[in-house]
Design a protein around this motif. Structure first.
Motif, mmCIF file in Angstrom:
data_model
loop_
_atom_site.group_PDB
_atom_site.id
_atom_site.type_symbol
_atom_site.label_atom_id
_atom_site.label_comp_id
_atom_site.label_asym_id
_atom_site.label_seq_id
_atom_site.Cartn_x
_atom_site.Cartn_y
_atom_site.Cartn_z
ATOM 1 N N VAL A 197 -2.058 13.075 -3.452
ATOM 2 C CA VAL A 197 -0.907 13.775 -3.645
ATOM 3 C C VAL A 197 0.070 14.009 -2.545
ATOM 4 O O VAL A 197 -0.674 14.735 -1.523
ATOM 5 N N ALA A 198 1.246 13.626 -2.395
ATOM 6 C CA ALA A 198 1.905 14.171 -1.383
ATOM 7 C C ALA A 198 2.900 15.347 -1.741
ATOM 8 O O ALA A 198 3.649 15.238 -2.904
ATOM 9 N N SER A 199 2.909 16.116 -0.751
ATOM 10 C CA SER A 199 3.992 17.213 -1.065
ATOM 11 C C SER A 199 4.850 17.530 -0.041
ATOM 12 O O SER A 199 4.395 17.235 1.160
ATOM 13 N N GLY A 200 6.091 17.840 -0.295
ATOM 14 C CA GLY A 200 7.004 18.052 1.007
ATOM 15 C C GLY A 200 8.261 17.352 0.408
ATOM 16 O O GLY A 200 8.313 16.864 -0.462
ATOM 17 N N ARG A 201 9.224 18.157 1.086
ATOM 18 C CA ARG A 201 10.684 17.576 0.754
ATOM 19 C C ARG A 201 10.990 16.091 0.747
ATOM 20 O O ARG A 201 11.701 15.653 -0.159
ATOM 21 N N THR A 202 10.330 15.427 1.609
ATOM 22 C CA THR A 202 10.510 13.929 1.611
ATOM 23 C C THR A 202 9.442 12.761 1.075
ATOM 24 O O THR A 202 9.578 11.914 1.471
ATOM 25 N N ALA A 203 8.619 13.747 0.292
ATOM 26 C CA ALA A 203 7.297 13.033 -0.073
ATOM 27 C C ALA A 203 7.646 11.651 -0.856
ATOM 28 O O ALA A 203 6.968 10.629 -0.505
ATOM 29 N N SER A 204 8.530 11.740 -1.745
ATOM 30 C CA SER A 204 8.907 10.576 -2.469
ATOM 31 C C SER A 204 9.588 9.558 -2.015
ATOM 32 O O SER A 204 9.663 8.340 -2.502
ATOM 33 N N ARG A 205 10.133 9.876 -0.771
ATOM 34 C CA ARG A 205 10.774 8.755 0.141
ATOM 35 C C ARG A 205 9.991 8.211 1.296
ATOM 36 O O ARG A 205 10.609 7.582 2.128
ATOM 37 N N GLU A 206 8.849 8.200 1.102
ATOM 38 C CA GLU A 206 7.957 7.756 2.409
ATOM 39 C C GLU A 206 7.297 6.618 2.028
ATOM 40 O O GLU A 206 6.731 6.466 0.781
ATOM 41 N N ASN A 207 7.163 5.749 2.738
ATOM 42 C CA ASN A 207 6.060 4.582 2.597
ATOM 43 C C ASN A 207 4.628 5.110 2.888
ATOM 44 O O ASN A 207 4.386 6.205 3.527
ATOM 45 N N MET A 208 3.851 4.401 2.074
ATOM 46 C CA MET A 208 2.470 5.056 2.363
ATOM 47 C C MET A 208 1.453 4.171 2.457
ATOM 48 O O MET A 208 1.608 2.793 2.130
ATOM 49 N N GLY A 209 0.191 4.392 2.883
ATOM 50 C CA GLY A 209 -0.772 3.610 3.418
ATOM 51 C C GLY A 209 -2.226 4.235 3.169
ATOM 52 O O GLY A 209 -2.502 5.588 2.759
ATOM 53 N N TRP A 210 -3.366 3.156 3.011
ATOM 54 C CA TRP A 210 -4.677 3.692 3.053
ATOM 55 C C TRP A 210 -5.090 3.368 4.140
ATOM 56 O O TRP A 210 -4.966 1.700 4.319
ATOM 57 N N PHE A 211 -5.952 3.978 4.822
ATOM 58 C CA PHE A 211 -6.869 3.482 5.980
ATOM 59 C C PHE A 211 -8.372 3.904 5.575
ATOM 60 O O PHE A 211 -8.536 4.557 4.719
ATOM 61 N N ARG A 212 -9.229 3.280 6.331
ATOM 62 C CA ARG A 212 -10.610 3.723 6.008
ATOM 63 C C ARG A 212 -11.429 3.804 7.487
ATOM 64 O O ARG A 212 -11.048 2.977 8.443
ATOM 65 N N GLN A 213 -12.394 4.616 7.667
ATOM 66 C CA GLN A 213 -13.201 4.693 8.778
ATOM 67 C C GLN A 213 -14.530 4.556 8.404
ATOM 68 O O GLN A 213 -15.316 5.798 8.084
ATOM 69 N N ALA A 214 -15.344 3.734 8.655
ATOM 70 C CA ALA A 214 -17.013 3.638 8.599
ATOM 71 C C ALA A 214 -17.376 4.332 10.006
ATOM 72 O O ALA A 214 -16.941 4.420 11.007
ATOM 73 N N THR A 215 -18.663 5.043 9.721
ATOM 74 C CA THR A 215 -19.233 5.622 10.587
ATOM 75 C C THR A 215 -19.669 4.788 11.927
ATOM 76 O O THR A 215 -20.111 3.557 11.794
#
Length: 120
Positions: free
Chosen positions: A23-41
């Motif tokens: 969930v993104a909150s903030g004035r420009t949240a709906s206008r942002e490109n989004m991504g997922w990253f991951r980090q293994a140990t």
């Protein structure tokens, strides 16, 4: 400023599914490109998937193509990552990011992460 909060991580067996959300909150949240990253140990953070601010152009790293689906609901300011056919090598902390595109250094905002564990 955009605040990101991930949820939905957990433990599943090899071949299982999970749907994590951010969930993104903030004035420009709906206008942002989004991504997922991951980090293994013990490993570097790696790109998983990205989507444009309007929900277009989903993009995936090769290792998750055909198994993971990224989607965005601007009405809920939420981005999802549906993960199917999970493998032990998918085990990692998954991070949501906003305001960039594909490369980690380009993203302006990051969540705290949610743990995904896949057991064999």
């Amino acid at each position: 400023q955009v605040k990101l909060t991930e949820s939905g991580g957990g433990s599943v067996q090899d071949g299982g599914s999970l749907n994590i959300s951010c969930v993104a909150s903030g004035r420009t949240a709906s206008r942002e490109n989004m991504g997922w990253f991951r980090q293994a140990t013990g490993k570097d953070r790696e790109f998983v998937a990205a989507i444009q601010f309007n929900g277009a152009r989903p993009y995936y790293t090769d290792s998750v193509k055909g198994r993971f689906t990224i989607s965005k609901d601007n009405a809920k300011s939420t981005v999802y990552l549906q993960m199917n056919s999970l493998k032990p090598e998918d085990t990692a902390v998954y991070y949501c990011a906003a305001g960039g595109w594909i490369t980690a250094r380009s993203y302006l905002y990051w969540g705290q992460g949610t743990q995904v564990t896949v057991s064999s």
